[in-house]
Design a protein around this motif. Structure first.
Motif, PDB file in Angstrom:
ATOM      1  N   ALA A 241      38.033  66.280 -27.386  1.00  0.00           N
ATOM      2  CA  ALA A 241      37.309  65.502 -26.381  1.00  0.00           C
ATOM      3  C   ALA A 241      36.416  66.423 -25.560  1.00  0.00           C
ATOM      4  O   ALA A 241      36.876  67.439 -25.027  1.00  0.00           O
ATOM      5  N   SER A 242      35.159  66.056 -25.427  1.00  0.00           N
ATOM      6  CA  SER A 242      34.198  66.906 -24.717  1.00  0.00           C
ATOM      7  C   SER A 242      34.626  67.197 -23.286  1.00  0.00           C
ATOM      8  O   SER A 242      34.453  68.314 -22.788  1.00  0.00           O
ATOM      9  N   GLU A 243      35.198  66.212 -22.608  1.00  0.00           N
ATOM     10  CA  GLU A 243      35.563  66.398 -21.200  1.00  0.00           C
ATOM     11  C   GLU A 243      36.648  67.455 -21.033  1.00  0.00           C
ATOM     12  O   GLU A 243      36.651  68.209 -20.065  1.00  0.00           O
TER      13      GLU A 243
ATOM     14  N   GLY B  60      32.357  58.270 -19.573  1.00  0.00           N
ATOM     15  CA  GLY B  60      32.707  58.473 -20.974  1.00  0.00           C
ATOM     16  C   GLY B  60      32.646  59.920 -21.423  1.00  0.00           C
ATOM     17  O   GLY B  60      32.284  60.822 -20.670  1.00  0.00           O
ATOM     18  N   TYR B  61      32.999  60.115 -22.686  1.00  0.00           N
ATOM     19  CA  TYR B  61      33.031  61.448 -23.280  1.00  0.00           C
ATOM     20  C   TYR B  61      32.693  61.313 -24.757  1.00  0.00           C
ATOM     21  O   TYR B  61      32.579  60.195 -25.284  1.00  0.00           O
ATOM     22  N   THR B  62      32.517  62.437 -25.416  1.00  0.00           N
ATOM     23  CA  THR B  62      32.216  62.415 -26.844  1.00  0.00           C
ATOM     24  C   THR B  62      33.292  63.144 -27.634  1.00  0.00           C
ATOM     25  O   THR B  62      34.059  63.943 -27.079  1.00  0.00           O
ATOM     26  N   LEU B  63      33.349  62.853 -28.905  1.00  0.00           N
ATOM     27  CA  LEU B  63      34.160  63.614 -29.847  1.00  0.00           C
ATOM     28  C   LEU B  63      33.284  64.770 -30.332  1.00  0.00           C
ATOM     29  O   LEU B  63      32.181  64.557 -30.822  1.00  0.00           O
ATOM     30  N   GLN B  64      33.754  65.982 -30.161  1.00  0.00           N
ATOM     31  CA  GLN B  64      33.035  67.158 -30.630  1.00  0.00           C
ATOM     32  C   GLN B  64      33.904  67.904 -31.644  1.00  0.00           C
ATOM     33  O   GLN B  64      35.114  68.022 -31.443  1.00  0.00           O
ATOM     34  N   VAL B  65      33.282  68.384 -32.700  1.00  0.00           N
ATOM     35  CA  VAL B  65      34.002  69.194 -33.684  1.00  0.00           C
ATOM     36  C   VAL B  65      33.581  70.643 -33.507  1.00  0.00           C
ATOM     37  O   VAL B  65      32.405  70.985 -33.649  1.00  0.00           O
ATOM     38  N   TYR B  66      34.572  71.474 -33.169  1.00  0.00           N
ATOM     39  CA  TYR B  66      34.330  72.896 -32.936  1.00  0.00           C
ATOM     40  C   TYR B  66      34.872  73.736 -34.085  1.00  0.00           C
ATOM     41  O   TYR B  66      35.883  73.396 -34.709  1.00  0.00           O
ATOM     42  N   THR B  67      34.222  74.848 -34.310  1.00  0.00           N
ATOM     43  CA  THR B  67      34.701  75.864 -35.239  1.00  0.00           C
ATOM     44  C   THR B  67      34.356  77.231 -34.659  1.00  0.00           C
ATOM     45  O   THR B  67      33.550  77.323 -33.720  1.00  0.00           O
ATOM     46  N   HIS B  68      34.975  78.260 -35.179  1.00  0.00           N
ATOM     47  CA  HIS B  68      34.666  79.618 -34.706  1.00  0.00           C
ATOM     48  C   HIS B  68      33.253  79.966 -35.131  1.00  0.00           C
ATOM     49  O   HIS B  68      32.786  79.569 -36.206  1.00  0.00           O
TER      50      HIS B  68
END
Length: 335
Positions: free
Chosen positions: A234-236, A155-163
């Protein structure tokens, strides 16, 4: 329509499944509706007598497909040429076990990949998490494997990225911002955010502007370049990008991470001959990732593990139901 001649993977440049999946769905093989039968969300050309939520193999043995050459496709990616090399060790193994030629094709979109399997021109495929239910219901795909570890974890996770310099430190800070989602059918790139983010204080399209980037890679690179204020990804995918040095990890930060979702499903077409299916499954479950380019690309993955759609995609179907998703050509085409 004449069959399109595919170029052998080892000898000629990659072709695109977009070129072999142009038939309208209504004109594809077996397009006439089946006699009345249980089918759930499956398209009318399929039946589900055993209630496992995937298309049954045709009752008429003359309709079982047993091709001398198998067509395999992985999910749409930013650089298909890289992945053609990465998948080569597995392609070699699949050829050896099935005693068939195997040709790898790059796909340009999830919808083209789904239509190619529905048309009978794609036999084995890795479908991304969100598009998997579309492949099951529109194309008769049968998910049977995922990449995982020796202890069965996947599996993998949903990650929210920002600068790192964006001034955004928590989800509520996304209000009024420009946020990159990937495509409408993507789970972590769109469906899950729409289902999960309201409870975190922001509603996509209401509290922030949604801009579709087209892929997780583009979303992440856009955050790095500050074209987007943030992006759910997606983290992966991000992990593989970081391993290839495609972005500077010090330039971004995570402000949210979800529980784990199932990753890319590996599927065979529902009408393949059962003896061939047995060989395909044997090839997947006997493949040794250690020391291969595939193993290096998918860090932490040690083998393919068996799964079933009804159980392992329940959370994804729940998310999509929350977003009023229908498994139709129209919803798929929104991609």
């Amino acid at each position: 329509m004449a069959a399109v001649q595919a170029a052998p993977f080892k000898k000629r440049p990659l072709a695109s499944l977009a070129l072999i999946s142009l038939l309208p769905l209504a004109m594809l093989a077996s397009a006439s509706a089946q006699a009345d039968c249980p089918r759930g969300d499956l398209d009318s050309i399929y039946c589900d007598e055993d209630g496992d939520m995937v298309a049954d193999r045709p009752a008429d043995e003359s309709e079982w497909a047993n091709p001398d050459t198998l067509i395999f496709a992985y999910t749409p990616v930013e650089d298909p040429a890289i992945y053609s090399d990465i998948w080569q060790p597995f392609i070699d193994h699949l050829e050896e076990v099935t005693e068939r030629d195997v040709r790898f094709f790059a796909v340009q979109s999830n919808s083209a990949q789904v239509e190619a399997m529905r048309s009978g021109r794609l036999h084995i495929a890795g479908f991304s998490t969100g598009p998997t239910p579309f492949a099951v219901n529109l194309a008769g795909a049968v998910p049977f494997a995922l990449m995982g570890s020796d202890d069965g974890q996947f599996g993998y996770t949903l990650q929210v990225y920002t600068h790192v310099d964006s001034g955004i430190d928590e989800m509520a800070d996304l209000a009024g911002k420009r946020v990159a989602h990937t495509s409408p059918t993507s789970n972590s790139g769109n469906q899950a955010p729409r289902a999960l983010f309201p409870d975190l204080g922001v509603v996509p399209d209401e509290d922030y502007e949604v801009v579709y980037s087209g892929s997780h890679d583009q979303s992440m690179l856009g955050v790095v370049a500050r074209d987007y204020d943030a992006a759910p990804v997606a983290s992966e995918v991000v992990e593989r990008m970081a391993a290839r040095g495609l972005y500077d990890e010090d330039e971004v930060k995570i402000i949210y991470e979800s529980d784990r979702f199932p990753t890319t499903s590996y599927n065979y077409a529902h009408n393949l001959h059962p003896d061939l299916v047995e060989k395909i499954e044997e090839a997947f479950f006997s493949f040794d990732f250690a020391g291969t380019a595939l193993g290096e690309e998918f860090e932490g993955v040690e083998k393919f593990i068996p799964i079933n759609y009804q159980e392992h995609w329940q959370v994804i179907r729940t998310i999509q139901a929350a977003n009023d998703v229908s498994y139709t050509r129209e919803d798929l085409d929104q991609e």
